[in-house]
Every structure is written in structure tokens, then in C-alpha cells.
Design an enzyme around this catalytic site. Structure first.
Site, PDB file in Angstrom:
ATOM      1  N   PRO A   2       0.820  -1.218   0.000  1.00  0.00           N
ATOM      2  CA  PRO A   2       0.000   0.000   0.000  1.00  0.00           C
ATOM      3  C   PRO A   2       0.850   1.263   0.000  1.00  0.00           C
ATOM      4  O   PRO A   2       1.611   1.503   0.926  1.00  0.00           O
ATOM      5  CB  PRO A   2      -0.801  -0.117   1.299  1.00  0.00           C
ATOM      6  CG  PRO A   2      -0.637  -1.526   1.762  1.00  0.00           C
ATOM      7  CD  PRO A   2       0.664  -1.999   1.216  1.00  0.00           C
ATOM      8  N   GLU A   3       0.719   2.037  -1.051  1.00  0.00           N
ATOM      9  CA  GLU A   3       1.359   3.343  -1.141  1.00  0.00           C
ATOM     10  C   GLU A   3       0.250   4.389  -1.005  1.00  0.00           C
ATOM     11  O   GLU A   3      -0.865   4.039  -0.660  1.00  0.00           O
ATOM     12  CB  GLU A   3       2.119   3.464  -2.473  1.00  0.00           C
ATOM     13  CG  GLU A   3       3.120   2.329  -2.671  1.00  0.00           C
ATOM     14  CD  GLU A   3       3.865   2.372  -3.999  1.00  0.00           C
ATOM     15  OE1 GLU A   3       3.974   3.453  -4.588  1.00  0.00           O
ATOM     16  OE2 GLU A   3       4.343   1.308  -4.432  1.00  0.00           O
TER      17      GLU A   3
END
Length: 277
Positions: A2-3
Site C-alpha cells: 500500500p502506497e
DNA sequence: CGGCTCTCCTGCAAGC
DNA sequence: TGCTTGCAGGAGAGCC
């Protein structure tokens, strides 16, 4: 992994489900995922709190609670937040379970156990390790071309490494960093202070565009990422270079190459992103 | 302080 | 086929 776009999508989808709910119980199965305070204190402080709103800073998800606390969550590589009925069997790598006042549960699971949960008083949020040193939010007004020009000038690292440095800009990870460099036609090995004003301007727009498109497509799902509804994102179908080693560049047909920069994979098109021109 | 390397951890793929 | 080995990666610790 997850960015920024993935965390933003989780914030929006999960927020619709859990905002306004009270946390009635906390069960900590693996205590090492709680960074601070102690597991006992963590549970005691959270139990009985209401979730007033969700926020995000870089890749950190923030759950604002009554009682002036903020639950700070970093999912790292494989962390997941699962909103589900209690009857659902626990996934193998479930480490923390929050019971909610609507009868459902919010579960934190993480295969690699890299993700961390931390509780901090709202006014002490900017003292939380990791959070306090974050660079500007790339989709906020504070991220400007002037900032980028000024910071790049004094950095001698390769541009790819700099984009991954959270104290430089918050929220970019390996996927969006590679995509931004491709869009800006910049070789990931370029030294930051060698970029021309024109190249910096291109990079600035590339960063904001790939992140915005990532959000519009509800993130990139490689293996583990799902949003607050348990749905995968769509941006993996729009990736130009990341994880495309050996495939043809969608612009020029050249084979996408992968190299290591500071131990991290970097995917790029050797023609569209020439090192010297 | 800047910049680099190592570490954490599991699942999966490649190699023999 | 079944084992071993290596790799993936975000961020913090530690080193020079």
C-alpha cells in the site's frame, strides 16, 4: 504494497463503514505489531472510544478517536484491514481484532508482520516516529515545483532512491516511483542534482498525475492489497513499467529492463528513459 | 548529517 | 517430485 493511492482508497472505503462506531473491545494476538504504548495500555485506551474520522498522512492511515487519541496504522508490505462479521473464521495471520459497536469486527492481518499500529495523543501526532519526519504531501498545495527544485539541487542520490525517501516526499513507494519516472522520461539512475529545470517540471507533474490516477483507479493490487470493502484496485492494469520486465514498452516497444538501485527493483524503458541524451 | 547496508518476515518461484 | 535457496519490499537501526 500500500502506497499513497492505496492508503487513500482504504481511508475512503473503510471510513464509510467504521466512522461513528465505538470500539467495544480490542484483542491483541501478536503484541509486537503494537509499537506504542504497551499492549495493555493500547487496549485500555482504545476500548470505549468512538472513531470520529479517518485521515491519511503519506502511507499512514489515521483513525481519530474520542478521548483525544489517534490510532496510527502503517500497513507496510502485506498489512490488511478487514471489516467483517465475527462469525468469519480468523485469517491465518490476524494479529489484532477490534470489536465494533455495530456487531462487526475490524481485523488487522499481515502475512509478513511488518505493519505497525501505534496510539498517540492527537496533539503529539507530529512527534510520532516516522510520521514526524515525513516530507510534503504530494497532492497538497505544500508540494510545489519550487520545493522540488530546491531539494533536488542539494541531493546527490539517484533520483529513484530520493523518490522512495519518505522524509523527502510522503507516500511514494516502488510502484508509483517507477511509474512517475517513466512518465517523466527520466532514468532512475540519474543523480538528483543533475536534473534540468525542465526535467524537474516534468517530474513534478508526473508524480502528481500517477498518484491521482492511482486513486481514481482505487489503487494497485498485486498480490495482497484490497481496499476497505475487500475489493482489489484496477491500477495494475494501467502500469507502464512496474513489474513489466521483459515486456514491450507501450510507447516504443523496447523491452522493459529491471535493475537494482540500493537493493530495490527499478523497472524502466532504456529508450524512453535514456540515461544520457 | 548524508548516504549506504542490513534486518525484519512469509510465500512463492526457480533450480537441482 | 521434493527439497533448498533466493527473492520481494518499507522503514528503522547502525555504520562510516
Amino acid at each position: 504494497m500500500p502506497e499513497l493511492p492505496e492508503v487513500e482508497t482504504i481511508k475512503r472505503t473503510l471510513g464509510k463503514k467504521i466512522t461513528g462506531l465505538t470500539i467495544t473491545d480490542v484483542e491483541i494476538i501478536m503484541s509486537k505489531v503494537i509499537r506504542d504504548p504497551s499492549p495493555e495500555e493500547f487496549s485500555a485506551q482504545i476500548t470505549g472510544s468512538k472513531i470520529t474520522r479517518l485521515g491519511r498522512r503519506g502511507k499512514y492511515l489515521l483513525l481519530y478517536l474520542t478521548g483525544n487519541n489517534v490510532l496510527v496504522i502503517h500497513l507496510r508490505m502485506t498489512g490488511r484491514l478487514v471489516y467483517t462479521e465475527p462469525s468469519e473464521p480468523l485469517a491465518k495471520h490476524t494479529h489484532v481484532v477490534f470489536s465494533l459497536s455495530d456487531g462487526n469486527e475490524l481485523r488487522f492481518n499481515d502475512i509478513r508482520q511488518f505493519g505497525r499500529l501505534q496510539l498517540a495523543p492527537k496533539q503529539a501526532l507530529n512527534q510520532v516516529k516516522g510520521l514526524k519526519d515525513l516530507g510534503p504531501e504530494p497532492l497538497e498545495r505544500e508540494f510545489t515545483k519550487t520545493f522540488l527544485r530546491r531539494e533536488l539541487k542539494r541531493k546527490r542520490v539517484r533520483i529513484k532512491s530520493l523518490l522512495l525517501d519518505q522524509t523527502f516526499i510522503a507516500g511514494l513507494g516502488n510502484i508509483y516511483a517507477d511509474e512517475a519516472l517513466y512518465r517523466a522520461h527520466l532514468n532512475p539512475q540519474r543523480i538528483a542534482n543533475s536534473l534540468s529545470p525542465r526535467e524537474i517540471a516534468k517530474l513534478y507533474h508526473a508524480i502528481t498525475e500517477v498518484l491521482q490516477e492511482g486513486i481514481e483507479n482505487r489503487g494497485t493490487s498485486f498480490r495482497d492489497y484490497v481496499d476497505g470493502d475487500g475489493r482489489k484496485g484496477n491500477y495494475q492494469e494501467l502500469l507502464q513499467v512496474y513489474n513489466r520486465e521483459g515486456s514491450a514498452c507501450k510507447h516504443c516497444g523496447t523491452t522493459i529492463t529491471r535493475i537494482k538501485i540500493n537493493g530495490r527493483s527499478s523497472y524502466f524503458c532504456p529508450v524512453c528513459q535514456r540515461e544520457h541524451n
